[in-house]
Design an enzyme around this catalytic site. Structure first.
Site, PDB file in Angstrom:
ATOM      1  CG  HIS A 250      -3.722  -3.101   3.454  1.00 26.62           C
ATOM      2  ND1 HIS A 250      -2.768  -2.722   4.369  1.00 26.62           N
ATOM      3  CD2 HIS A 250      -4.156  -1.961   2.856  1.00 26.62           C
ATOM      4  CE1 HIS A 250      -2.627  -1.411   4.344  1.00 26.62           C
ATOM      5  NE2 HIS A 250      -3.456  -0.920   3.430  1.00 26.62           N
TER       6      HIS A 250
ATOM      7  CD  GLU B  61      -1.661  -5.876   5.791  1.00 30.03           C
ATOM      8  OE1 GLU B  61      -1.832  -4.672   6.082  1.00 30.03           O
ATOM      9  OE2 GLU B  61      -1.223  -6.247   4.676  1.00 30.03           O
TER      10      GLU B  61
ATOM     11  CB  CYS C 163      -0.984  -0.023   1.166  1.00 30.72           C
ATOM     12  SG  CYS C 163      -2.373   1.132   0.942  1.00 30.72           S
TER      13      CYS C 163
END
Length: 238
Positions: free
Chosen positions: A210, A212, A115
């Site tokens: 993202h 994660e 990002c």
């Protein structure tokens, strides 16, 4: 086997109730994804590069993960005006992240940029950003959408996919590409979602989303962290 050390630049937080003071933080989901991959995530302080050589600090690590965060100051990529939606700009964070991007690539240390991290790499290599993508029809916040991944890229190798569901939270995007960068993924609206540096000294891939957020249940997203740690473990001289 000793876990490869993965440097994760901390993010400044104005308030943290558990610590009673302002703090330097890392997203727990991000740290856990690195740990699941077999890495040892280590938070590093965003010190002024003029006072502490970032290259010397990074050289002890096997890999670097440049995470998300607030917006880069528009003057960092030559803009003379600032859009009213630009937020959480921090001059020290900008200086540090841009230097980390440059030095990590120069040293050939494996790098995964996420990002804001992708945007930092693009700006560090002379690229620019679109300061705000516009209204609801161009919204990329709190949204999971499909991205198309270019075949033969490190991104495809890492995710094992030509299409992936990306969890996004951003209102800016790449405008002009930095020197040497190529686009490895796009959203349906054309937004650049992935970048790489063919011919670079070390393993490097960057994503605008993202991973994660969904890595704990999506093998394609966890694959990015796995690939970073594998590259770190294979780094010559480790």
């Amino acid at each position: 086997m000793i876990r490869p050390l993965i440097a994760v630049p901390a993010r400044f937080s104005a308030t943290t109730s558990a610590l009673r003071y302002a703090a330097e933080v890392g997203a727990r989901a991000l740290i856990e994804a690195v740990w699941r991959a077999g890495g040892e995530p280590v938070s590093i302080h965003p010190a002024d590069p003029a006072d502490a050589d970032a290259g010397e600090r990074l050289a002890r690590f096997d890999g670097v993960l440049l995470p998300g965060g607030g917006d880069l100051a528009p003057h960092r990529y030559g803009a003379t005006e600032t859009h009213p939606t630009v937020y959480d700009v921090d001059d020290l964070q900008d200086a540090f992240d841009l230097e980390v991007a440059r030095r990590t690539l120069d040293l050939g240390i494996p790098l995964l940029a996420i990002c804001r991290g992708l945007q930092s790499v693009n700006v560090a290599l002379g690229g620019t950003l679109e300061q705000d993508m516009g209204g609801p029809e161009r919204e990329h916040r709190h949204l999971v959408h499909p991205v198309t991944i270019e075949r033969g890229t490190l991104l495809e190798q890492s995710t094992g996919a030509e299409k992936a569901d990306a969890s996004c939270y951003h209102h800016q995007r790449v405008d002009r590409l930095g020197v040497g960068l190529t686009i490895t993924a796009r959203a349906a609206d054309g937004t650049v979602e992935g970048l790489e540096l063919p011919g670079g000294k070390g393993w490097f891939t960057a994503v605008q989303w993202h991973p994660e957020d969904t890595a704990h249940r999506d093998e394609a997203q966890q694959g990015l962290f796995d690939a970073l740690v594998r590259a770190a473990a294979a780094r010559p001289g480790r």
